[in-house]
Structure formats: C-alpha cells, structure tokens
Motif scaffolding. Sequence first.
Motif, short mmCIF file in Angstrom:
data_model
loop_
_atom_site.label_atom_id
_atom_site.label_comp_id
_atom_site.label_asym_id
_atom_site.label_seq_id
_atom_site.Cartn_x
_atom_site.Cartn_y
_atom_site.Cartn_z
N VAL A 63 16.98 3.93 23.80
CA VAL A 63 16.26 2.66 23.74
C VAL A 63 14.85 2.95 23.22
N LYS A 64 14.45 2.25 22.16
CA LYS A 64 13.11 2.46 21.60
C LYS A 64 12.18 1.35 22.06
N ILE A 65 11.04 1.73 22.61
CA ILE A 65 10.04 0.79 23.07
C ILE A 65 8.70 1.21 22.46
N ARG A 66 8.18 0.39 21.57
CA ARG A 66 7.02 0.77 20.77
C ARG A 66 7.36 2.08 20.05
N ASN A 67 6.58 3.13 20.30
CA ASN A 67 6.85 4.41 19.63
C ASN A 67 7.60 5.39 20.52
N LEU A 68 8.08 4.92 21.67
CA LEU A 68 8.73 5.79 22.64
C LEU A 68 10.24 5.60 22.61
N VAL A 69 10.98 6.71 22.54
CA VAL A 69 12.44 6.66 22.58
C VAL A 69 12.91 7.20 23.93
N ILE A 70 13.60 6.36 24.69
CA ILE A 70 14.09 6.72 26.02
C ILE A 70 15.59 6.97 25.94
N ILE A 94 -3.16 -12.55 37.41
CA ILE A 94 -2.20 -11.57 36.88
C ILE A 94 -2.28 -11.50 35.37
N LEU A 95 -2.35 -12.62 34.71
CA LEU A 95 -2.41 -12.63 33.25
C LEU A 95 -3.70 -12.01 32.73
N GLN A 96 -4.81 -12.29 33.41
CA GLN A 96 -6.09 -11.69 33.01
C GLN A 96 -6.05 -10.18 33.17
N THR A 97 -5.49 -9.72 34.28
CA THR A 97 -5.36 -8.28 34.51
C THR A 97 -4.44 -7.64 33.47
N ALA A 98 -3.36 -8.34 33.14
CA ALA A 98 -2.42 -7.84 32.15
C ALA A 98 -3.09 -7.67 30.79
N GLU A 99 -3.92 -8.61 30.41
CA GLU A 99 -4.65 -8.51 29.14
C GLU A 99 -5.55 -7.28 29.14
N LYS A 100 -6.23 -7.04 30.24
CA LYS A 100 -7.12 -5.87 30.34
C LYS A 100 -6.31 -4.57 30.30
N LEU A 101 -5.16 -4.56 30.99
CA LEU A 101 -4.31 -3.37 30.98
C LEU A 101 -3.79 -3.09 29.57
N ARG A 102 -3.38 -4.14 28.89
CA ARG A 102 -2.88 -3.98 27.52
C ARG A 102 -3.95 -3.38 26.62
N SER A 103 -5.20 -3.81 26.82
CA SER A 103 -6.31 -3.28 26.03
C SER A 103 -6.53 -1.80 26.31
N VAL A 104 -6.45 -1.42 27.58
CA VAL A 104 -6.66 -0.01 27.95
C VAL A 104 -5.51 0.87 27.49
N LEU A 105 -4.28 0.43 27.70
CA LEU A 105 -3.10 1.26 27.41
C LEU A 105 -2.77 1.34 25.93
N GLY A 106 -3.22 0.38 25.14
CA GLY A 106 -2.92 0.40 23.71
C GLY A 106 -1.43 0.35 23.46
N ASP A 107 -0.90 1.35 22.74
CA ASP A 107 0.51 1.37 22.39
C ASP A 107 1.40 2.01 23.45
#
Length: 250
Positions: free
Chosen positions: A4-11, A60-73
């Motif tokens: 399963v490929k998720i972004r650039n990661l293959v599991i 939750i949505l605000q935190t998710a946006e911040k997490l997405r910014s930190v985690l990038g891809d």
Amino acid sequence: MKTVKIRNLVIGGGKPKVCVPMMGDEEAVLRTAEGIKKSRADLAEWRIDTDPDWNNESHILQTAEKLRSVLGDMPLLFTFRTREEGGSAAVSEERYRELNRTMIRSGLIDLVDVEFFKTEETVKSLIREAEAHGVRTVLSNHDFEKTPQEEEIVRRLCAMQEAGADLAKIAVMPKEEQDVIELLNATWTMKKFHPDTPVITMSMGQRGMISRLCGELYGSAVTFAAYEKASAPGQMQVEEVREIIEKLHV
C-alpha cells in the motif's frame, strides 16, 4: 504481500515501517510531531482520544492543520481509540462515526483507524467514506486481556481483509511465552496464505517485545515505537527500534 503506497511511503514490503504515536493536548502533540519529524520514523499516529478537548471539532481541525504543517509529507494516521479497546475516552457509536467522518473529509489525514468490532454499519460507512476521499483504512482490534489462538487471530485478520481494509491490525496481550508464538505464527500464516492486505500485528508488554522487531521475517508491515510517551505496553523508543530493525535487516 500486497503493498500500500501512502504519499512516498510503501507499506508491506521490506523492513517494517515505524509508526510513532502522538498523545496529549495540542501543545504536546505538536511538540512530539516536531521530534518525530527529526527522527527516523516513517509515519505518525495522532491519538485524538488522549486530547482533553477531543469532542471539539473546530479544535481538532485546527490542530490537524498545524500537525499537517509540521509533518509535511510524512503520512498521518488518525486514531480515536475507544475505552473498550484500551483507549482514554468513551464515545457513543454515532459520535465515533461523526468524528472519524469529519477527519476523513478534512483532507488533512492519510489513514484512519477504524475499530473492527464496531457495528457493521459503522465499519462499512467509514470504509466507504475513506475510499471516496482517498484515505487509507486501518481496521483494528486490540485485546489487552489475552491472546486468542492462532486460528482466531487469522480469522479476524481475514475478516478485516474481506471487509475492505487497506491494512489489518491486531494487538494482543500474552500471558505466557506460547502466546507470543501464537501471534507470530498467525502473522506468518497471513503472509504466506492471505497476502492480499498488509497486516500489522503485535504482542504487547515486555514478553511480546520481540514481535515488534521481527516483522520482516514473520510479515508484520508496521511496528509502533514511542518518541516520548508509549501508547501501549512494550513500546520501545523510536531510535532503538530503528537501530535494531536495521541490524536485523543487514
């Protein structure tokens, strides 16, 4: 085993991927996310049930946006672990569906954990929702009391596959050494005879620690490791896990 490929990661192929949980309030998860991003983790899990303000969707949505910014891809797995399966909060079936549906539709997560022993309506509706929005589904089951026999573990994982899981996960508690062998044998059986879906398996606690490290041999595609605080008994630190996996791989 199917991958399963998720972004650039293959599991599902090669070394097991390392997932690190983020727990606590917004400040705590963002701090952990910063550390995870600098670590050798492959993906991050957001355990929203450990946030005291989990029932506030705008938060939750605000935190998710911040997490997405930190985690990038880096792929992000969203998990509400209910109290029935070892989590920190109790929630009605309807609210469980609503929370997960909101995050699936947000475009901010890559995977969603759905507890397999929720009602059939909940499981099927969330799988459909995830498919429609390009989110991968992890169907999961956690038993903090015991380890079912090998045949039962295989039955549950196969049922998750048949239900439409992108990844099938089971975590069990061993009471004796033989229980760890049951879990590992079941994992190998899935790898050998039911390879259509990557599986994630673990035997918890100190007795089951070996199951978190030998996934490449037996077939578990993802292992969970801690950055600061462990989310389940037996989790080692992410850098320790990565080092051991690399050595075993060589």
